[in-house]
Design an enzyme around this catalytic site. Structure first.
Site, PDB file in Angstrom:
ATOM      1  N   SER A  45       0.872  -1.172   0.000  1.00 29.64           N
ATOM      2  CA  SER A  45       0.000   0.000   0.000  1.00 29.64           C
ATOM      3  C   SER A  45       0.909   1.221   0.000  1.00 29.64           C
ATOM      4  CB  SER A  45      -0.882   0.005   1.249  1.00 29.64           C
ATOM      5  OG  SER A  45      -1.468   1.279   1.463  1.00 29.64           O
ATOM      6  N   THR A  46       0.385   2.330  -0.478  1.00 28.25           N
ATOM      7  CA  THR A  46       1.125   3.586  -0.306  1.00 28.25           C
ATOM      8  C   THR A  46       1.513   3.780   1.159  1.00 28.25           C
ATOM      9  OG1 THR A  46      -0.008   4.649  -2.157  1.00 28.25           O
ATOM     10  CG2 THR A  46       0.977   6.105  -0.510  1.00 28.25           C
ATOM     11  N   THR A  99      33.384  36.090  28.382  1.00 24.69           N
ATOM     12  CA  THR A  99      32.023  35.674  28.700  1.00 24.69           C
ATOM     13  C   THR A  99      31.143  36.914  28.648  1.00 24.69           C
ATOM     14  OG1 THR A  99      32.356  36.002  31.085  1.00 24.69           O
ATOM     15  CG2 THR A  99      32.817  33.805  30.201  1.00 24.69           C
ATOM     16  N   SER A 133      31.746  43.978  -0.977  1.00 27.47           N
ATOM     17  CA  SER A 133      30.858  45.112  -1.200  1.00 27.47           C
ATOM     18  C   SER A 133      30.910  45.560  -2.643  1.00 27.47           C
ATOM     19  CB  SER A 133      31.242  46.276  -0.286  1.00 27.47           C
ATOM     20  OG  SER A 133      30.490  47.440  -0.589  1.00 27.47           O
ATOM     21  N   SER A 134      29.785  46.038  -3.127  1.00 29.10           N
ATOM     22  CA  SER A 134      29.728  46.591  -4.478  1.00 29.10           C
ATOM     23  C   SER A 134      30.041  48.078  -4.485  1.00 29.10           C
ATOM     24  CB  SER A 134      28.328  46.360  -5.071  1.00 29.10           C
ATOM     25  OG  SER A 134      27.353  47.030  -4.268  1.00 29.10           O
TER      26      SER A 134
END
Length: 482
Positions: free
Chosen positions: A158-159, A205, A336-337
């Site tokens: 069965s499925t 910490t 960065s562009s």
């Protein structure tokens, strides 16, 4: 009797003879199917009604293979129990091999995220395997005269038992390369732990100066974590070897011959090389998918834990002038562009980003597992989609993170030492030499005057620089479990 054929020239001629379309009919009406495709009317209905995502059921080869392996094992078990002829079994077996070879991925077109509870997926495989088996017997596609999708390919199944079985088999297979990538990442961290073993480092910490330590200890912690992640995934992977196969629709095994269940597991283990077993209670196996809650939870834990490490690396490499700058990550690409020369920690950022996706996938899996109803869970497709996605993201992401980032990390020794020596963290290391009261007084003076404690020690002559360094070195090798 039809002769069983399996050779390339015969396959090509059959393909040429199937150039014309064919018609199949169900209770809804007729559909036209291209002659070079092996799916049938049930597949077409599944595609028409349930296509919602860009991925088909053949997108993950392990899932495709797992379904075919189940059908192959079922055919052998049915032959053993005299419900399939040897000829039918061999034709189905050859068709399953073709599917596993990826030859008919263009006919496995049902959406991976289909909402039929897996029935459309199961029928897509049944139809493709049946039509291909028909070809091996010299029969036309769509006639199903000798091999029928339901009566023969789906016999004793069965499925409801095949789909979750294939899902477990595929997940088991996909986890193996992921675990290997995690183990390799741990090895890279181990290498860095050795490389940085003697570099003094300021432990922090709450993002505040804390105590002296070694940079190698930081990376040793990362290595230990990563090994544990691999071990936990391996442990939960082993739980996937229990399958619901043989339960048919609801766990009773109704519709399968008495000897089918033992035979199908024997053949499946031989086909896959994995010792898959039947469940102790078939109804539990059909009703519940809690193992996928565990699998997905471990994937989420892995993603979240490595995202924390990636975040650490981002902070420790921040700068190069205005940040900590204690680590140098490999320069993977321009950052960065608009800002010339800027380089971003893109690989740690990618690890953090994919963790968001994996955590989201885990929420979807948890919902799907929760909302199974009565004798089955019919939300297996979303579990498959999300678990496979998480495994793929982690496997690919960890590989790149390990090779392109962690393997190339270097340390700025001078900056690590400077940050430690200029901080109040060294005060704790001086107590054994100077006593708590004196160190406390010196520390207050350091804060009041805004000067490093080291400078005050140098001026006072209380402790030479070499003695200060020796005390810090000694303090950075704590005795655990004392």
């Amino acid at each position: 009797m039809n002769k069983l054929v399996y050779n390339e020239s015969q396959t090509e001629s059959q393909t040429e003879s199937r150039n014309d379309s064919r018609t199949e009919r169900d209770y809804v009406g007729e559909v036209t199917i291209p002659g070079d495709k092996l799916y049938g009317v049930n597949t077409v209905r599944g595609v028409e009604n349930l296509s919602v995502s860009p991925l088909g059921i053949a997108h993950y080869p392990q899932f495709r293979d797992a379904f075919a392996q189940c059908k192959w094992a079922a055919a052998l078990a049915n032959r053993d129990n005299d419900v399939l002829t040897t000829q039918q079994c061999e034709a189905i077996m050859l068709a399953c091999r073709d599917v596993i070879a990826g030859r008919f991925d263009d006919s496995l077109i049902v959406d991976l995220l289909e909402g039929s509870g897996g029935t459309s997926t199961n029928m897509n495989f049944n139809e493709v395997i049946a039509n291909r088996a028909q070809q091996h017997l010299g029969q036309p596609s769509g006639s199903y005269d000798v091999i029928h999708p339901n009566d023969h390919v789906n016999r004793s199944q069965s499925t409801n038992d095949v789909y979750p079985a294939a899902l477990k088999i595929a997940t088991h297979a996909m986890l193996e390369p992921l675990i290997a990538e995690i183990v390799q990442l741990a090895a890279h961290f181990d290498t860095k732990a050795t490389e940085f073993a003697d570099i003094l480092h300021l432990g922090r910490t709450c993002l505040q100066d804390a105590q002296p330590m070694r940079l190698g200890q930081v990376f040793g912690g990362y290595a230990s974590l990563t090994r544990r992640l691999a071990e936990e995934l391996a442990a939960v992977r082993d739980k996937l070897r229990t399958l619901p196969l043989g339960g048919t629709a609801i766990g009773t095994g109704f519709g399968a011959p008495a000897g089918y269940r033992s035979a199908v597991y024997r053949h499946l283990s031989s086909i896959t090389g994995v010792d898959y077993t039947a469940p102790s209670n078939p109804f539990d196996a059909m009703q519940n998918m809690d193992v996928f809650s565990r699998v997905s939870a471990e994937l989420r834990t892995c993603a979240a834990s490595l995202a924390k490490v990636a975040s650490d690396l981002t902070v420790l490499s921040s700068g190069p002038v205005g940040g900590l700058g204690e680590l140098h990550l490999p320069e993977a690409q321009a950052g960065s562009s608009i800002m010339p020369g800027k380089v971003n920690p893109v690989l740690p950022m990618a690890m953090i980003q994919l963790s968001f996706a994996v955590i989201g996938n885990d929420v979807a899996v948890a919902q799907a597992v929760q909302y199974g109803q009565l004798e089955i869970n019919h939300f297996e497709p979303v579990v498959a989609s999300r678990v496979f996605d998480s495994i793929m993201l982690l496997t690919n992401g960890i590989q790149r993170f390990a090779q392109k980032c962690v393997a190339g990390i270097t340390a700025d020794v001078a900056r690590n030492e400077q940050h430690l020596m200029d901080s109040m963290a060294m005060a704790t290391a001086l107590v054994p030499k100077l006593g708590y009261a004196r160190v406390s007084k010196l520390a207050r003076q350091s804060v009041a005057e805004g000067r490093p404690l080291r400078s005050i020690l140098d001026e006072s002559g209380l402790l030479a620089k070499d003695d200060t360094l020796a005390a810090i070195h000694e303090a950075s090798y704590p005795v655990f479990g004392a």
